[in-house]
Motif scaffolding. Sequence first.
Motif, PDB file in Angstrom:
ATOM      1  N   GLY A 186       0.913  -1.409  -0.042  1.00 46.44           N
ATOM      2  CA  GLY A 186      -0.024   0.089  -0.081  1.00 46.44           C
ATOM      3  C   GLY A 186       0.860   1.258  -0.023  1.00 46.44           C
ATOM      4  O   GLY A 186       0.578   2.267  -0.765  1.00 46.44           O
ATOM      5  N   LEU A 187       1.853   1.187   0.883  1.00 41.66           N
ATOM      6  CA  LEU A 187       2.717   2.321   0.899  1.00 41.66           C
ATOM      7  C   LEU A 187       3.507   2.643  -0.459  1.00 41.66           C
ATOM      8  O   LEU A 187       3.901   3.980  -1.140  1.00 41.66           O
ATOM      9  CB  LEU A 187       3.699   2.119   1.912  1.00 41.66           C
ATOM     10  N   LEU A 188       3.982   1.484  -1.125  1.00 42.89           N
ATOM     11  CA  LEU A 188       4.542   1.704  -2.345  1.00 42.89           C
ATOM     12  C   LEU A 188       3.463   2.356  -3.600  1.00 42.89           C
ATOM     13  O   LEU A 188       4.011   3.144  -4.211  1.00 42.89           O
ATOM     14  CB  LEU A 188       4.979   0.473  -3.047  1.00 42.89           C
ATOM     15  N   LEU A 189       2.223   1.842  -3.603  1.00 40.41           N
ATOM     16  CA  LEU A 189       1.436   2.604  -4.527  1.00 40.41           C
ATOM     17  C   LEU A 189       0.850   3.915  -4.109  1.00 40.41           C
ATOM     18  O   LEU A 189       0.569   4.866  -4.925  1.00 40.41           O
ATOM     19  CB  LEU A 189       0.180   1.613  -4.653  1.00 40.41           C
ATOM     20  N   LEU A 190       0.962   4.104  -2.863  1.00 42.26           N
ATOM     21  CA  LEU A 190       0.926   5.557  -2.191  1.00 42.26           C
ATOM     22  C   LEU A 190       1.847   6.461  -2.658  1.00 42.26           C
ATOM     23  O   LEU A 190       1.616   7.661  -3.230  1.00 42.26           O
ATOM     24  CB  LEU A 190       0.619   5.650  -0.828  1.00 42.26           C
ATOM     25  N   LEU A 191       3.028   5.867  -2.728  1.00 43.72           N
ATOM     26  CA  LEU A 191       4.183   6.803  -3.185  1.00 43.72           C
ATOM     27  C   LEU A 191       4.070   7.146  -4.587  1.00 43.72           C
ATOM     28  O   LEU A 191       4.445   8.196  -5.222  1.00 43.72           O
ATOM     29  CB  LEU A 191       5.470   6.171  -3.082  1.00 43.72           C
ATOM     30  N   SER A 200     -12.389   3.397   3.010  1.00 43.14           N
ATOM     31  CA  SER A 200     -11.199   2.665   3.009  1.00 43.14           C
ATOM     32  C   SER A 200     -10.755   1.702   3.920  1.00 43.14           C
ATOM     33  O   SER A 200     -10.354   0.557   3.721  1.00 43.14           O
ATOM     34  CB  SER A 200      -9.927   3.608   2.716  1.00 43.14           C
ATOM     35  N   LEU A 201     -11.302   2.062   5.158  1.00 47.82           N
ATOM     36  CA  LEU A 201     -11.263   1.285   6.209  1.00 47.82           C
ATOM     37  C   LEU A 201     -12.039  -0.050   6.086  1.00 47.82           C
ATOM     38  O   LEU A 201     -11.607  -1.158   6.514  1.00 47.82           O
ATOM     39  CB  LEU A 201     -11.653   2.138   7.505  1.00 47.82           C
ATOM     40  N   VAL A 202     -13.242  -0.053   5.526  1.00 48.40           N
ATOM     41  CA  VAL A 202     -14.111  -0.856   5.544  1.00 48.40           C
ATOM     42  C   VAL A 202     -13.575  -1.766   4.290  1.00 48.40           C
ATOM     43  O   VAL A 202     -13.364  -3.146   4.518  1.00 48.40           O
ATOM     44  CB  VAL A 202     -15.489  -0.496   4.956  1.00 48.40           C
ATOM     45  N   LEU A 203     -13.228  -1.154   2.921  1.00 51.65           N
ATOM     46  CA  LEU A 203     -12.587  -2.121   2.156  1.00 51.65           C
ATOM     47  C   LEU A 203     -11.222  -2.839   2.495  1.00 51.65           C
ATOM     48  O   LEU A 203     -11.178  -3.843   2.091  1.00 51.65           O
ATOM     49  CB  LEU A 203     -12.621  -1.127   0.973  1.00 51.65           C
ATOM     50  N   GLY A 204     -10.513  -2.168   3.333  1.00 51.34           N
ATOM     51  CA  GLY A 204      -9.312  -2.510   3.555  1.00 51.34           C
ATOM     52  C   GLY A 204      -9.435  -3.770   4.535  1.00 51.34           C
ATOM     53  O   GLY A 204      -8.652  -4.722   4.316  1.00 51.34           O
ATOM     54  N   THR A 205     -10.305  -3.726   5.453  1.00 53.78           N
ATOM     55  CA  THR A 205     -10.585  -4.887   6.122  1.00 53.78           C
ATOM     56  C   THR A 205     -11.018  -5.945   5.595  1.00 53.78           C
ATOM     57  O   THR A 205     -10.575  -7.126   5.619  1.00 53.78           O
ATOM     58  CB  THR A 205     -11.633  -4.493   7.504  1.00 53.78           C
ATOM     59  N   LEU A 206     -12.080  -5.829   4.710  1.00 53.38           N
ATOM     60  CA  LEU A 206     -12.706  -6.888   3.680  1.00 53.38           C
ATOM     61  C   LEU A 206     -11.696  -7.490   3.072  1.00 53.38           C
ATOM     62  O   LEU A 206     -11.460  -8.765   2.564  1.00 53.38           O
ATOM     63  CB  LEU A 206     -14.010  -6.348   3.153  1.00 53.38           C
ATOM     64  N   SER A 236      -4.240   1.511  -3.024  1.00 52.99           N
ATOM     65  CA  SER A 236      -3.142   1.767  -1.907  1.00 52.99           C
ATOM     66  C   SER A 236      -3.906   2.050  -0.445  1.00 52.99           C
ATOM     67  O   SER A 236      -3.606   1.814   0.138  1.00 52.99           O
ATOM     68  CB  SER A 236      -2.457   3.134  -2.271  1.00 52.99           C
ATOM     69  N   TRP A 237      -5.062   3.078  -0.698  1.00 58.46           N
ATOM     70  CA  TRP A 237      -5.893   3.174   0.563  1.00 58.46           C
ATOM     71  C   TRP A 237      -6.324   2.186   1.063  1.00 58.46           C
ATOM     72  O   TRP A 237      -6.241   1.904   2.362  1.00 58.46           O
ATOM     73  CB  TRP A 237      -7.075   4.006   0.191  1.00 58.46           C
ATOM     74  N   GLN A 238      -6.972   0.918   0.580  1.00 51.11           N
ATOM     75  CA  GLN A 238      -7.076  -0.207   1.039  1.00 51.11           C
ATOM     76  C   GLN A 238      -6.122  -1.137   1.548  1.00 51.11           C
ATOM     77  O   GLN A 238      -6.266  -1.557   2.978  1.00 51.11           O
ATOM     78  CB  GLN A 238      -7.895  -1.103  -0.004  1.00 51.11           C
ATOM     79  N   LEU A 239      -5.032  -0.984   0.903  1.00 47.89           N
ATOM     80  CA  LEU A 239      -3.990  -1.795   1.576  1.00 47.89           C
ATOM     81  C   LEU A 239      -3.117  -1.179   2.682  1.00 47.89           C
ATOM     82  O   LEU A 239      -3.127  -1.852   3.781  1.00 47.89           O
ATOM     83  CB  LEU A 239      -2.792  -1.881   0.468  1.00 47.89           C
ATOM     84  N   VAL A 240      -3.069   0.148   2.759  1.00 51.28           N
ATOM     85  CA  VAL A 240      -2.691   0.712   3.921  1.00 51.28           C
ATOM     86  C   VAL A 240      -3.675   0.527   5.128  1.00 51.28           C
ATOM     87  O   VAL A 240      -3.422   0.379   6.044  1.00 51.28           O
ATOM     88  CB  VAL A 240      -2.394   2.295   3.609  1.00 51.28           C
ATOM     89  N   GLY A 254      -5.911  -1.685   5.536  1.00 57.03           N
ATOM     90  CA  GLY A 254      -5.658  -3.184   6.050  1.00 57.03           C
ATOM     91  C   GLY A 254      -4.753  -3.421   6.768  1.00 57.03           C
ATOM     92  O   GLY A 254      -4.801  -4.119   8.009  1.00 57.03           O
ATOM     93  N   GLY A 255      -3.615  -3.002   6.636  1.00 60.76           N
ATOM     94  CA  GLY A 255      -2.307  -3.202   7.127  1.00 60.76           C
ATOM     95  C   GLY A 255      -2.361  -2.425   8.563  1.00 60.76           C
ATOM     96  O   GLY A 255      -1.989  -3.152   9.521  1.00 60.76           O
ATOM     97  N   VAL A 256      -2.897  -1.393   8.552  1.00 61.28           N
ATOM     98  CA  VAL A 256      -2.829  -0.726   9.840  1.00 61.28           C
ATOM     99  C   VAL A 256      -3.845  -1.149  10.823  1.00 61.28           C
ATOM    100  O   VAL A 256      -3.722  -1.102  12.146  1.00 61.28           O
ATOM    101  CB  VAL A 256      -3.288   0.840   9.475  1.00 61.28           C
ATOM    102  N   VAL A 257      -4.932  -1.545  10.325  1.00 64.06           N
ATOM    103  CA  VAL A 257      -5.966  -2.295  11.258  1.00 64.06           C
ATOM    104  C   VAL A 257      -5.273  -3.433  11.813  1.00 64.06           C
ATOM    105  O   VAL A 257      -5.673  -3.891  13.053  1.00 64.06           O
ATOM    106  CB  VAL A 257      -7.218  -2.624  10.522  1.00 64.06           C
TER     107      VAL A 257
END
Length: 319
Positions: A46-51, A65-71, A188-192, A194-197
């Motif tokens: 996620g950080l790679l795509l965010l960059l 993003s929080l919902v999709l990142g978790t799912l 990227s939003w979903q990956l970040v 999901g990782g943060v959660v």
Amino acid sequence: MEATFRWVPVTAIAPVAWGATYFVTHRFLPADYPLYGAVIRALPAGLLLLLVRRTLPRGSWWWRSLVLGTLNMGAFFALVYLAAQVLPTSVASTIMATAPVVMMLIAWAALAERPRAAHLAGAGIGIGGVCLLLLDGAVAVDFSGVLASVAAMVMSSLGYVLAKKWSAGVRVGPTTANQPIDVFSLTSWQLVAGGVVLLPVAVAVEGRPPALDGPAVAGFGYVTVLATALAFAAWFTGLRHLSAGTVGLIGLLNPVTGVLLGTVVADETLAPQQVCGLVLVFLGILLGQPLTARLAARLRAARARRTSRAGKQASPCPG
């Protein structure tokens, strides 16, 4: 929705890359660390795509993003990691192969995308092919792994459909028309998220991170960059341009890739049953593609024109 054939090979990048994930996870990644495994897979990607995009969520996209990142990422990666460690690849892949049907049903309810008969037929044929391809009746099944695979399949199917629905258009200003979110930002939003959660959960449940040797670092490199960052960008691109049913059927390339990888890496041979399974899977995928639908429509139109001409020739002349 633009449903053209050129988006099919782009979408296929995802399941082909995912096809090696079970093998890499089982062979190279540390066991008993599904939460850390999911974090290490999601957050760096996620950080790679965010960059690459340098765009942060705005408005409702923070909670979306929080919902999709978790799912789609966090919980999904952890469950897949767990399933890969306790289930034979054949069983896990067969369960995940039912995703096209689940995606079609959810898309029908959420997006009013009524599944076409060709999609349903393709899903049935493809799932049957996966069963012939992978199941030999001689594998031990861990019930917890089955539950993990089923939960991962249902959660990701729901998440993919929600991502398709929510990302179709977003108002970027008080007077501007809705504009779709670019795929790299969405991924990227979903990956970040999901990782943060998952990170605090991993620390609380699994303690210190696992020690990684050279093969594990290489394995995570493949899973993070190719099977996550690149693969999910391709997958969400497909969802943007193709129907959920078509994309779900393309996902059947996942177990096919796993089997073909086994023939190359482990020098395995394909039994006649598996060859039949491969043929059925490819037939099921083909039935649900836009090009096949257009060819069928042209054949029906040509048949109707021939029938019309024949009727005119057979009608009696006036007078």
